[in-house]
Every structure is written in C-alpha cells, then in structure tokens.
Write a protein that holds these residues in place. Structure first.
Motif, mmCIF file in Angstrom:
data_model
loop_
_atom_site.group_PDB
_atom_site.id
_atom_site.type_symbol
_atom_site.label_atom_id
_atom_site.label_comp_id
_atom_site.label_asym_id
_atom_site.label_seq_id
_atom_site.Cartn_x
_atom_site.Cartn_y
_atom_site.Cartn_z
ATOM 1 N N THR A 20 0.808 -1.228 0.000
ATOM 2 C CA THR A 20 0.000 0.000 0.000
ATOM 3 C C THR A 20 0.839 1.274 0.000
ATOM 4 O OG1 THR A 20 -0.123 -0.166 2.405
ATOM 5 C CG2 THR A 20 -1.974 -1.077 1.161
ATOM 6 N N ILE A 23 8.065 1.228 -0.605
ATOM 7 C CA ILE A 23 8.721 0.318 -1.550
ATOM 8 C C ILE A 23 7.693 -0.647 -2.145
ATOM 9 C CG2 ILE A 23 10.379 -1.600 -1.697
ATOM 10 C CD1 ILE A 23 12.041 -0.071 0.501
ATOM 11 N N THR A 43 -2.874 -3.046 5.375
ATOM 12 C CA THR A 43 -4.033 -2.899 6.259
ATOM 13 C C THR A 43 -4.860 -1.659 5.926
ATOM 14 O OG1 THR A 43 -2.709 -1.709 7.891
ATOM 15 C CG2 THR A 43 -2.856 -4.094 8.152
ATOM 16 N N ASN A 44 -4.341 -0.772 5.108
ATOM 17 C CA ASN A 44 -5.009 0.505 4.844
ATOM 18 C C ASN A 44 -5.701 0.483 3.477
ATOM 19 O OD1 ASN A 44 -5.533 3.155 4.100
ATOM 20 N ND2 ASN A 44 -3.803 3.958 5.272
ATOM 21 N N ASN A 94 7.664 -8.063 1.631
ATOM 22 C CA ASN A 94 8.129 -6.690 1.790
ATOM 23 C C ASN A 94 7.605 -6.016 3.055
ATOM 24 O OD1 ASN A 94 8.841 -3.812 0.718
ATOM 25 N ND2 ASN A 94 6.626 -3.756 1.012
ATOM 26 N N TYR A 159 14.744 -4.611 15.142
ATOM 27 C CA TYR A 159 14.622 -4.551 13.678
ATOM 28 C C TYR A 159 15.805 -5.250 13.003
ATOM 29 C CZ TYR A 159 14.108 -2.282 9.047
ATOM 30 O OH TYR A 159 13.966 -2.026 7.703
ATOM 31 N N LYS A 163 15.770 -8.550 10.586
ATOM 32 C CA LYS A 163 16.267 -8.492 9.202
ATOM 33 C C LYS A 163 17.439 -9.464 8.994
ATOM 34 C CE LYS A 163 13.355 -5.512 7.548
ATOM 35 N NZ LYS A 163 12.425 -5.899 6.463
ATOM 36 N N ILE A 192 16.259 4.474 2.124
ATOM 37 C CA ILE A 192 15.314 4.765 1.048
ATOM 38 C C ILE A 192 14.265 5.745 1.565
ATOM 39 C CG2 ILE A 192 13.720 3.739 -0.651
ATOM 40 C CD1 ILE A 192 16.595 2.563 -0.788
ATOM 41 N N THR A 194 10.993 6.876 2.341
ATOM 42 C CA THR A 194 9.600 6.426 2.467
ATOM 43 C C THR A 194 9.078 6.928 3.817
ATOM 44 O OG1 THR A 194 10.089 4.393 3.676
ATOM 45 C CG2 THR A 194 10.129 4.235 1.267
HETATM 46 P P1 NDP Z 1 6.574 1.841 4.799
HETATM 47 O O1 NDP Z 1 6.405 2.081 6.253
HETATM 48 O O2 NDP Z 1 6.574 2.996 3.868
HETATM 49 O O3 NDP Z 1 5.465 0.782 4.297
HETATM 50 C C1 NDP Z 1 5.293 -0.408 4.996
HETATM 51 C C2 NDP Z 1 4.303 -1.277 4.267
HETATM 52 O O4 NDP Z 1 4.152 -2.498 5.017
HETATM 53 C C3 NDP Z 1 2.936 -0.645 4.174
HETATM 54 O O5 NDP Z 1 2.373 -0.947 2.918
HETATM 55 C C4 NDP Z 1 2.156 -1.318 5.297
HETATM 56 O O6 NDP Z 1 0.786 -1.454 4.982
HETATM 57 C C5 NDP Z 1 2.779 -2.694 5.307
HETATM 58 N N1 NDP Z 1 2.628 -3.374 6.586
HETATM 59 C C6 NDP Z 1 3.101 -3.013 7.791
HETATM 60 N N2 NDP Z 1 2.748 -3.899 8.721
HETATM 61 C C7 NDP Z 1 2.032 -4.851 8.089
HETATM 62 C C8 NDP Z 1 1.397 -6.058 8.507
HETATM 63 N N3 NDP Z 1 1.419 -6.468 9.785
HETATM 64 N N4 NDP Z 1 0.750 -6.805 7.569
HETATM 65 C C9 NDP Z 1 0.701 -6.408 6.283
HETATM 66 N N5 NDP Z 1 1.290 -5.293 5.827
HETATM 67 C C10 NDP Z 1 1.941 -4.527 6.726
HETATM 68 O O7 NDP Z 1 7.913 1.002 4.666
HETATM 69 P P2 NDP Z 1 8.997 0.932 3.478
HETATM 70 O O8 NDP Z 1 8.322 0.925 2.172
HETATM 71 O O9 NDP Z 1 10.049 1.921 3.766
HETATM 72 O O10 NDP Z 1 9.616 -0.512 3.783
HETATM 73 C C11 NDP Z 1 9.267 -1.676 3.044
HETATM 74 C C12 NDP Z 1 10.240 -2.773 3.439
HETATM 75 O O11 NDP Z 1 11.555 -2.357 3.137
HETATM 76 C C13 NDP Z 1 10.213 -3.114 4.924
HETATM 77 O O12 NDP Z 1 10.390 -4.489 5.107
HETATM 78 C C14 NDP Z 1 11.404 -2.353 5.455
HETATM 79 O O13 NDP Z 1 11.910 -2.948 6.622
HETATM 80 C C15 NDP Z 1 12.365 -2.479 4.288
HETATM 81 N N6 NDP Z 1 13.406 -1.481 4.266
HETATM 82 C C16 NDP Z 1 13.120 -0.150 4.142
HETATM 83 C C17 NDP Z 1 14.148 0.770 4.135
HETATM 84 C C18 NDP Z 1 13.929 2.239 3.999
HETATM 85 O O14 NDP Z 1 14.912 2.986 4.072
HETATM 86 N N7 NDP Z 1 12.713 2.725 3.797
HETATM 87 C C19 NDP Z 1 15.547 0.342 4.274
HETATM 88 C C20 NDP Z 1 15.720 -1.078 4.372
HETATM 89 C C21 NDP Z 1 14.688 -1.940 4.377
HETATM 90 P P3 NDP Z 1 -0.384 -0.595 5.697
HETATM 91 O O15 NDP Z 1 0.094 0.781 5.899
HETATM 92 O O16 NDP Z 1 -1.527 -0.718 4.718
HETATM 93 O O17 NDP Z 1 -0.632 -1.326 6.972
#
Ligand code: NDP
Length: 251
Positions: A20, A23, A43-44, A94, A159, A163, A192, A194
């Motif tokens: 949602t 990444i 979830t959103n 992800n 975290y 990971k 990244i 976000t």
């Molecule tokens: P965001 O916080 O921007 O997005 C997280 C996403 O995960 C949302 O779509 C959210 O959905 C979903 N999510 C969270 N909890 C749950 C759950 N219990 N069940 C289903 N969906 C869930 O994170 P990023 O895009 O930044 O990160 C994506 C991945 O990349 C993660 O695994 C993060 O650890 C990893 N990462 C990110 C980095 C960064 O710099 N941003 C660096 C390294 C790794 P909703 O809001 O709808 O609940």
C-alpha cells in the motif's frame, strides 16, 4: 518515474506484502506496468486504492487486507493471488515495521511486534505460498531485508535481528526449494525515502549521507528495479543471495 518499455511479465502472478505504501507500492506499479497480475496486502484500504490507481493498471492489481503475522491472513493472501493470477509465480515479502529504541529501554512488546511482522510474517507467507510456487515454472521468493540486518544499528536491535533473521531464512529456503526450481533471494535496501524513514531526527539524514559513497538517498524505484530483475527469467541462476541496494553503504 515509469517502468514501461521493459521486458514483459504478462501472465505472471506476483504477490507483494505491504504494497500500500513505500517500496511495496513501487513494486505493485513496477510489476503491474509490465503486465503481471499483482496481488498485494496491507491494512489501509484507502492507501491500497491509491496504490492500484497509481500503478496505471488497476485491472492488473488486487488488494487483500490482512496482517502478515496472522496465519489466516497469509492463507487468504495466497488464495487471492492464485485466483487473481491463475497461480502464483513470485512472492515478495516486503511488509515491515520498526519500533526503535535503545536496548535498555526496549520493551518486550517492541521486540515481539517487530519479530512477528518482519520475521514471522516472512515465514508464514513463504510457507503458505511454497506449494504454489513449486507448481510454477519460474517460482521466486524475494525477501526485503535491510542493510541494518547486515551491519546493525544502534537503537534498532529488534529490527536488525528480524532483518538478519530474514537473511538466514532466505539462504535456508533457497537450499530447500532449489530442487523444486524455486529461487530465493533477499534485497537489502539502504536508506530509502519512504514513510518509514520520514521521522529521522534533524541532522541524521545529513550524517547518513556521509556513509553513502554514491552521495544520495535511495528511491523506491531503485529497490523495485532490482526486485524486478530477481523475478525475471534472466535471474534464474541466482539463488540464496543478498543484494544490497544502498548506494555502496555496505561493501
Ligand atoms: P513503509 O512504512 O513505507 O510501508 C510499509 C508497508 O508495510 C505498508 O504498505 C504497510 O501497509 C505494510 N505493513 C506493515 N505492517 C504490516 C502487517 N502487519 N501486515 C501487512 N502489511 C503490513 O515502509 P517501506 O516501504 O520503507 O519498507 C518496506 C520494506 O523495506 C520493509 O520491510 C522495510 O523494513 C524495508 N526497508 C526499508 C528501508 C527504507 O529505508 N525505507 C531500508 C531497508 C529496508 P499498511 O500501511 O496498509 O498497513
């Protein structure tokens, strides 16, 4: 940025957890633009609608609400992907969260929540999807870990452990599933831009820049492009690897 004009994923069924925002949303777009049938979780609901619209190919996208740390949600997500895509070829784990804090102040709940979503969620989704992936001619598991899982980070013991756990998990299932023609790899993003990284304390982003040889923060598209490659037929002989996408932070 557009992903159009690149190789086709027509007829390929892709399941993205946490599609949602951030990444995951870029992954939904990257695969939908290439013709894949993309099922994504989160979830959103409102953000899910935005993600499908933003892909430019909403008909290729299907959202299913659910928490990856719950076994019944994992089953529902895999079933939805099979129905939407006529099978399952690519699973991208992800979804992830942070609950940062120094060790001395980290509560058990902060530890458990992060482990449940990041590590147990990856396990549940992969286990549930495995049989379907084995039936595909190009089964792929791609797990999103983090450079923090490779190098650690003060204030992120939970975290980082989750990971690092994903790295061990990926290598183990790569060995288990190789005989069934399924590859498993991990992508380790660096910093990244976000929602997850939006709340860095003032000055922290600047000091981070000093650690990035390429001299810029990463974009969601930087990560999506590497995931697309790992999902492509061209990456069919790559398995059990961790690919950092971090501007050179970890070498
Ligand atoms: P965001 O916080 O921007 O997005 C997280 C996403 O995960 C949302 O779509 C959210 O959905 C979903 N999510 C969270 N909890 C749950 C759950 N219990 N069940 C289903 N969906 C869930 O994170 P990023 O895009 O930044 O990160 C994506 C991945 O990349 C993660 O695994 C993060 O650890 C990893 N990462 C990110 C980095 C960064 O710099 N941003 C660096 C390294 C790794 P909703 O809001 O709808 O609940």
């Amino acid at each position: 940025m557009s992903f159009e004009g690149v190789e086709s994923f027509a007829g390929v069924s892709v399941l993205v957890t946490g599609g949602t925002r951030g990444i995951g949303r870029a992954l939904v777009k990257a695969f939908a633009e290439r013709g894949a049938k993309v099922t994504f979780t989160g979830t959103n609901e409102a953000a899910a609608n935005e993600a499908a619209a933003e892909s430019g190919h909403p008909d290729n996208c299907r959202f299913i609400a659910g928490d990856v740390s719950q076994a019944d949600s994992a089953s529902a997500a895999v079933d939805a992907a099979v129905e939407h895509g006529g099978g399952l070829d690519v699973l991208i784990n992800n979804a992830g969260i942070t609950r940062d804090g120094l060790l001395m102040r980290m509560g058990e709940d902060d530890w458990n929540k992060v482990m449940d979503v990041n590590l147990k969620g990856t396990f549940l989704m992969t286990k549930t999807a495995a049989r379907r992936l084995m039936k595909s001619r190009r089964g792929r598991v791609i797990n999103i870990t983090s450079v923090v899982g490779l190098m650690g980070n003060a204030g992120q013991a939970n975290y980082a452990a989750s990971k690092a756990g994903i790295v061990g998990f990926t290598k183990s299932i790569a060995r288990e599933l190789a005989g069934r023609g399924v590859t498993a790899n991990a992508v380790a993003p660096g910093y990244i831009q976000t929602d997850m990284t939006a709340d860095l304390p003032e000055g922290a982003a600047d000091s981070l820049m000093g650690l990035i040889p390429l001299g810029r923060l990463g974009t969601v598209e930087d990560v999506a492009e590497v995931v697309v490659f790992l999902a492509s037929p061209e990456a069919g002989y790559v398995t059990g690897q961790v690919i950092p996408v971090d501007g050179g932070m970890v070498m």
